[in-house]
Motif scaffolding. Structure first.
Motif, PDB file in Angstrom:
ATOM      1  N   VAL A 327      23.512  38.740  45.752  1.00  0.00           N
ATOM      2  CA  VAL A 327      24.896  38.356  46.030  1.00  0.00           C
ATOM      3  C   VAL A 327      25.444  37.705  44.771  1.00  0.00           C
ATOM      4  O   VAL A 327      24.939  36.669  44.336  1.00  0.00           O
ATOM      5  CB  VAL A 327      24.973  37.380  47.219  1.00  0.00           C
ATOM      6  N   GLY A 328      26.423  38.330  44.174  1.00  0.00           N
ATOM      7  CA  GLY A 328      26.999  37.794  42.938  1.00  0.00           C
ATOM      8  C   GLY A 328      28.478  37.487  43.125  1.00  0.00           C
ATOM      9  O   GLY A 328      29.204  38.259  43.750  1.00  0.00           O
ATOM     10  N   ILE A 329      28.893  36.340  42.619  1.00  0.00           N
ATOM     11  CA  ILE A 329      30.319  35.975  42.680  1.00  0.00           C
ATOM     12  C   ILE A 329      30.762  35.725  41.241  1.00  0.00           C
ATOM     13  O   ILE A 329      30.116  34.945  40.521  1.00  0.00           O
ATOM     14  CB  ILE A 329      30.538  34.710  43.534  1.00  0.00           C
ATOM     15  N   PHE A 330      31.835  36.408  40.830  1.00  0.00           N
ATOM     16  CA  PHE A 330      32.225  36.314  39.425  1.00  0.00           C
ATOM     17  C   PHE A 330      33.741  36.167  39.258  1.00  0.00           C
ATOM     18  O   PHE A 330      34.514  36.900  39.890  1.00  0.00           O
ATOM     19  CB  PHE A 330      31.793  37.580  38.670  1.00  0.00           C
ATOM     20  N   ASN A 331      34.114  35.269  38.373  1.00  0.00           N
ATOM     21  CA  ASN A 331      35.500  35.225  37.911  1.00  0.00           C
ATOM     22  C   ASN A 331      35.723  36.381  36.944  1.00  0.00           C
ATOM     23  O   ASN A 331      34.861  36.649  36.105  1.00  0.00           O
ATOM     24  CB  ASN A 331      35.763  33.933  37.131  1.00  0.00           C
ATOM     25  N   VAL A 332      36.877  37.039  37.063  1.00  0.00           N
ATOM     26  CA  VAL A 332      37.209  38.076  36.079  1.00  0.00           C
ATOM     27  C   VAL A 332      38.517  37.686  35.413  1.00  0.00           C
ATOM     28  O   VAL A 332      39.614  37.911  35.947  1.00  0.00           O
ATOM     29  CB  VAL A 332      37.316  39.480  36.718  1.00  0.00           C
ATOM     30  N   GLY A 333      38.389  37.075  34.267  1.00  0.00           N
ATOM     31  CA  GLY A 333      39.559  36.642  33.494  1.00  0.00           C
ATOM     32  C   GLY A 333      39.211  36.591  32.026  1.00  0.00           C
ATOM     33  O   GLY A 333      38.067  36.854  31.637  1.00  0.00           O
ATOM     34  N   THR A 334      40.191  36.223  31.224  1.00  0.00           N
ATOM     35  CA  THR A 334      39.947  36.175  29.775  1.00  0.00           C
ATOM     36  C   THR A 334      39.460  34.799  29.328  1.00  0.00           C
ATOM     37  O   THR A 334      38.914  34.660  28.248  1.00  0.00           O
ATOM     38  CB  THR A 334      41.248  36.467  29.001  1.00  0.00           C
ATOM     39  N   GLY A 335      39.757  33.775  30.154  1.00  0.00           N
ATOM     40  CA  GLY A 335      39.439  32.403  29.757  1.00  0.00           C
ATOM     41  C   GLY A 335      40.609  31.728  29.051  1.00  0.00           C
ATOM     42  O   GLY A 335      40.505  30.586  28.621  1.00  0.00           O
ATOM     43  N   LYS A 336      41.726  32.461  28.958  1.00  0.00           N
ATOM     44  CA  LYS A 336      42.887  31.920  28.229  1.00  0.00           C
ATOM     45  C   LYS A 336      44.076  31.804  29.184  1.00  0.00           C
ATOM     46  O   LYS A 336      44.378  32.762  29.913  1.00  0.00           O
ATOM     47  CB  LYS A 336      43.224  32.917  27.103  1.00  0.00           C
ATOM     48  N   GLY A 337      44.739  30.658  29.174  1.00  0.00           N
ATOM     49  CA  GLY A 337      45.927  30.484  30.019  1.00  0.00           C
ATOM     50  C   GLY A 337      47.202  30.695  29.217  1.00  0.00           C
ATOM     51  O   GLY A 337      47.280  30.284  28.055  1.00  0.00           O
ATOM     52  N   SER A 338      48.192  31.339  29.834  1.00  0.00           N
ATOM     53  CA  SER A 338      49.498  31.526  29.179  1.00  0.00           C
ATOM     54  C   SER A 338      50.584  31.178  30.187  1.00  0.00           C
ATOM     55  O   SER A 338      50.508  31.573  31.360  1.00  0.00           O
ATOM     56  CB  SER A 338      49.698  32.977  28.746  1.00  0.00           C
ATOM     57  N   LYS A 386      38.079  42.758  26.714  1.00  0.00           N
ATOM     58  CA  LYS A 386      38.292  43.292  25.352  1.00  0.00           C
ATOM     59  C   LYS A 386      39.753  43.170  24.941  1.00  0.00           C
ATOM     60  O   LYS A 386      40.079  43.151  23.772  1.00  0.00           O
ATOM     61  CB  LYS A 386      37.880  44.761  25.303  1.00  0.00           C
ATOM     62  N   HIS A 387      40.646  43.146  25.949  1.00  0.00           N
ATOM     63  CA  HIS A 387      42.084  43.138  25.652  1.00  0.00           C
ATOM     64  C   HIS A 387      42.666  41.769  25.986  1.00  0.00           C
ATOM     65  O   HIS A 387      43.037  41.519  27.126  1.00  0.00           O
ATOM     66  CB  HIS A 387      42.790  44.232  26.460  1.00  0.00           C
ATOM     67  N   THR A 388      42.713  40.914  24.984  1.00  0.00           N
ATOM     68  CA  THR A 388      43.148  39.545  25.268  1.00  0.00           C
ATOM     69  C   THR A 388      44.531  39.253  24.704  1.00  0.00           C
ATOM     70  O   THR A 388      44.995  38.120  24.746  1.00  0.00           O
ATOM     71  CB  THR A 388      42.128  38.535  24.711  1.00  0.00           C
ATOM     72  N   ASN A 389      45.196  40.274  24.198  1.00  0.00           N
ATOM     73  CA  ASN A 389      46.552  40.093  23.682  1.00  0.00           C
ATOM     74  C   ASN A 389      47.538  40.623  24.739  1.00  0.00           C
ATOM     75  O   ASN A 389      47.613  41.837  24.989  1.00  0.00           O
ATOM     76  CB  ASN A 389      46.676  40.879  22.366  1.00  0.00           C
ATOM     77  N   ILE A 390      48.264  39.694  25.363  1.00  0.00           N
ATOM     78  CA  ILE A 390      49.156  40.072  26.474  1.00  0.00           C
ATOM     79  C   ILE A 390      50.138  41.160  26.039  1.00  0.00           C
ATOM     80  O   ILE A 390      50.386  42.137  26.754  1.00  0.00           O
ATOM     81  CB  ILE A 390      49.946  38.838  26.966  1.00  0.00           C
ATOM     82  N   GLN A 391      50.689  40.965  24.839  1.00  0.00           N
ATOM     83  CA  GLN A 391      51.704  41.905  24.350  1.00  0.00           C
ATOM     84  C   GLN A 391      51.154  43.343  24.279  1.00  0.00           C
ATOM     85  O   GLN A 391      51.823  44.295  24.666  1.00  0.00           O
ATOM     86  CB  GLN A 391      52.155  41.454  22.961  1.00  0.00           C
ATOM     87  N   GLU A 392      49.912  43.469  23.804  1.00  0.00           N
ATOM     88  CA  GLU A 392      49.308  44.803  23.690  1.00  0.00           C
ATOM     89  C   GLU A 392      49.104  45.411  25.082  1.00  0.00           C
ATOM     90  O   GLU A 392      49.350  46.597  25.286  1.00  0.00           O
ATOM     91  CB  GLU A 392      47.975  44.731  22.931  1.00  0.00           C
ATOM     92  N   SER A 393      48.642  44.587  26.036  1.00  0.00           N
ATOM     93  CA  SER A 393      48.451  45.108  27.402  1.00  0.00           C
ATOM     94  C   SER A 393      49.796  45.521  27.997  1.00  0.00           C
ATOM     95  O   SER A 393      49.915  46.557  28.663  1.00  0.00           O
ATOM     96  CB  SER A 393      47.817  44.051  28.301  1.00  0.00           C
ATOM     97  N   LEU A 394      50.812  44.697  27.735  1.00  0.00           N
ATOM     98  CA  LEU A 394      52.128  45.023  28.293  1.00  0.00           C
ATOM     99  C   LEU A 394      52.696  46.300  27.672  1.00  0.00           C
ATOM    100  O   LEU A 394      53.447  47.032  28.318  1.00  0.00           O
ATOM    101  CB  LEU A 394      53.096  43.850  28.093  1.00  0.00           C
ATOM    102  N   LYS A 395      52.309  46.577  26.432  1.00  0.00           N
ATOM    103  CA  LYS A 395      52.779  47.816  25.798  1.00  0.00           C
ATOM    104  C   LYS A 395      52.261  49.046  26.543  1.00  0.00           C
ATOM    105  O   LYS A 395      52.977  50.036  26.690  1.00  0.00           O
ATOM    106  CB  LYS A 395      52.293  47.862  24.343  1.00  0.00           C
ATOM    107  N   THR A 396      51.000  48.984  27.007  1.00  0.00           N
ATOM    108  CA  THR A 396      50.464  50.146  27.747  1.00  0.00           C
ATOM    109  C   THR A 396      51.216  50.304  29.071  1.00  0.00           C
ATOM    110  O   THR A 396      51.524  51.416  29.493  1.00  0.00           O
ATOM    111  CB  THR A 396      48.944  50.016  28.022  1.00  0.00           C
TER     112      THR A 396
END
Ligand SMILES: O=c1ccn([C@@H]2O[C@H](COP(=O)(O)OP(=O)(O)O[C@H]3OC[C@@H](O)[C@H](O)[C@H]3O)[C@@H](O)[C@H]2O)c(=O)[nH]1
Length: 417
Positions: A327-338, A386-396
Motif C-alpha cells: 500500500v503506497g501513498i504518494f504526493n505528486v507535485g513539483t515541490g514548488k508553490g506559485s 520533469k516539467h517545472t516551468n509553469i509557462q512551458e506547461s501552459l504553452k502545451t
C-alpha cells in the motif's frame, strides 16, 4: 493424445509417413499440400473478414489473456487526466479499457485515442456509469483486467461546496462499486486518484504524506473518505494499492492531440488554467482572481502546479511498482508553490495575450497555500517532475486550445492566435 500420436508415428515411421504425408517422397504429397494450402487460405480469409466486422473489437477479444500483456481498466478515461493516462499506457504497450459516462469527459478524446491505436485488442471504450453496479459487474465478467486506474470523479472544489451530496455520492459510492467489483472478480491492483485537497490547510509547508489530513471542502472530504475505504479494504485483501495525491494539474499532451476541455456550463466552477485560457481567447471578458487577502506572498492562493505528462508518468511508475500487499501513498507535485498572480503572469506570457484581470472575493472551499514535498515518490518510485516551468506547461495547453477552438467538437486550426 500425445502418446497416441507417438505410437501412430512409430507404426508409420518406415516410410517417414505421418497422417498421410510422405516426407520421403514429397511429390506424393501434392494432393495433401494443396488441401493444406486451401485450408490455410480459407482460415486467413475468415480472420480477415472477422477483423472487418464492427463487432470484432468487443470484450471477448479483451477477455483473452495474451502472455505478457497487461490489461488496465481506466475509469474516467475520456476526461482530462484519464485520457492522458490512457495515451501513455497505450504508448507503453498496455492494453486499455476505458469506462466513462461522458458526463464530464469527451468522446472526442476517445476517438483520437482510437485513431492512434486502431489494432483490435489495444483499446476498448465502454460507455457506462460506475454507479450502475450491474453494468460494472458485466464489464468485469467480460474482461480480464490486471489493474484498475480509477480516475472517474467530479473534481471542482467550488462546485463541491454548492452541491456536496453530488460529491459525496459520486466519489465515495462509485469507489465502493469499483472495489466490490474488483473483489468479486479477483482484480487486485488499484491506482487511485486522490488529491492534495485531502490535506485541507496545513500549518506546515511543504506537505508530506504524514501531514494530517483535515480537508475543508466536500471534494477533499469525499476523497479522504474514499481513501479510507480503500485503505480499510486493502488490510485484509492482499491488494496492491497506490494512492496518488495530485496537486494542481496543468498542461497537455505536447503533440497537441489531447487537452483539457471542461464543460462550458461548468465554467463558473472552472479551474484557474481553463479560466485563463477562456479569458485569453475572449470567451469570457476577463479572468477573475478569487481572493486577494490570503496570508501568502502576494495575497492570492499558492498552489503546486504539476504537468499532466509528469502526473501520468507517476501512474505508470506506481503500476510498475505495485505488488500484492503493498500500500503506497504518494504526493505528486513539483515541490514548488506559485501564487495565482504568478500563474496568471505565466499564462499571459504563454498565450501572448494581455489577459484582463478582475479581483473578486474569496471562493468558498479554498485554502491559502499548498505545495508538496515529493521526496517519498522520488525515493520509492524513482519519479520526479520533469516539467517545472509553469509557462512551458501552459504553452502545451495553449497549443491544444488553438488547435481545438471548440474543444473536442472541432479540430480546426485557428490561425488568428
Ligand atoms: O477563475 C478562477 C479559478 C480559480 N481561481 C483560484 O485559483 C486557485 C486554484 O484553483 P483551481 O480551481 O484551479 O484548483 P484547486 O486548487 O481548487 O483544486 C484543484 O487542485 C487539486 C485537484 O485535486 C482539484 O481537482 C483541482 O480542482 C484557487 O485559489 C482559486 O480560487 C481563481 O482565482 N479564478
Amino acid at each position: 493424445m500425445l502418446n497416441l500420436s507417438r505410437a501412430r508415428m512409430g507404426r508409420q515411421n518406415r516410410s517417414m509417413s505421418f497422417e498421410g504425408l510422405d516426407f520421403a517422397d514429397p511429390k506424393k504429397n501434392n494432393n495433401y499440400m494443396g488441401k493444406i494450402v486451401l485450408a490455410m487460405t480459407l482460415t486467413a480469409m475468415c480472420i480477415f473478414l472477422l477483423k472487418q466486422s464492427p463487432t470484432f473489437n468487443t470484450p471477448s477479444v479483451f477477455s483473452r489473456h495474451e502472455p505478457g500483456v497487461i490489461h488496465v481498466l481506466v475509469t474516467g478515461g475520456a476526461g482530462y487526466i484519464g485520457s492522458h493516462a490512457a495515451l501513455r499506457l497505450l504508448k507503453d504497450s498496455y492494453h486499455v479499457t476505458i469506462v466513462d459516462n461522458l458526463s464530464r469527459g469527451n468522446l472526442g478524446a476517445i476517438k483520437i485515442l482510437q485513431q492512434m491505436f486502431p489494432e483490435p485488442g489495444r483499446l476498448q471504450f465502454i460507455y457506462a456509469d460506475l454507479g450502475d453496479a450491474k453494468a460494472v459487474n458485466k464489464i468485469f465478467s467480460e474482461n480480464a483486467f490486471d489493474a484498475v486506474m480509477h480516475f472517474a470523479a467530479v473534481a471542482y472544489v467550488g462546485e463541491s461546496t454548492q452541491f456536496p451530496l453530488k460529491y459525496y455520492h459520486n466519489i465515495t459510492s462509485n469507489t465502493l462499486v469499483v472495489l466490490e467489483t474488483m473483489a468479486a472478480h479477483g482484480v487486485k491492483t488499484l491506482i487511485y486518484s486522490s488529491t492534495c485537497a485531502t490535506y485541507g490547510e496545513p500549518e506546515k509547508m511543504p506537505i508530506t504524506e504524514e501531514t494530517p489530513q483535515v480537508p475543508i471542502n466536500p471534494y477533499g472530504k469525499a476523497k479522504k473518505m474514499a481513501e479510507d475505504i480503500i485503505l480499510d479494504f486493502s488490510k485484509n485483501s492482499n491488494m496492491a494499492v497506490m494512492i496518488l495525491r495530485y496537486f494542481n494539474v496543468i498542461g497537455s499532451d505536447p503533440e497537441g492531440r489531447l487537452g483539457e476541455a471542461p464543460r462550458p456550463e461548468l465554467r463558473e466552477h472552472g479551474r484557474i488554467s481553463g479560466a485563463c485560457f477562456d479569458a485569453a481567447r475572449g470567451i469570457i471578458p476577463g479572468l477573475q482572481i478569487k481572493g486577494t487577502d490570503y496570508k501568502t506572498v502576494d495575497g492570492t492562493c499558492v498552489r503546486d502546479y504539476i504537468d499532466v505528462t509528469d502526473l501520468v508518468d507517476a501512474h505508470v511508475k506506481a503500476l510498475e511498482k505495485a505488488k500484492p500487499g503493498r500500500v503506497g501513498i504518494f504526493n505528486v507535485g513539483t515541490g514548488k508553490g506559485s501564487s495565482v498572480k504568478v500563474f496568471v503572469e505565466a499564462c499571459k506570457k504563454a498565450t501572448g495575450v494581455d489577459i484582463k484581470v478582475d479581483y473578486l472575493e474569496r471562493r468558498a472551499g479554498d485554502y491559502a497555500e499548498v505545495y508538496s514535498d515529493p521526496s517519498k515518490i522520488r525515493e520509492e518510485l524513482n519519479w520526479t517532475a520533469k516539467h517545472t516551468n509553469i509557462q512551458e506547461s501552459l504553452k502545451t495547453a495553449w497549443r491544444w486550445q488553438k488547435l481545438h477552438r471548440n474543444g473536442y467538437g472541432s479540430s480546426s486550426l485557428v490561425s488568428a492566435y
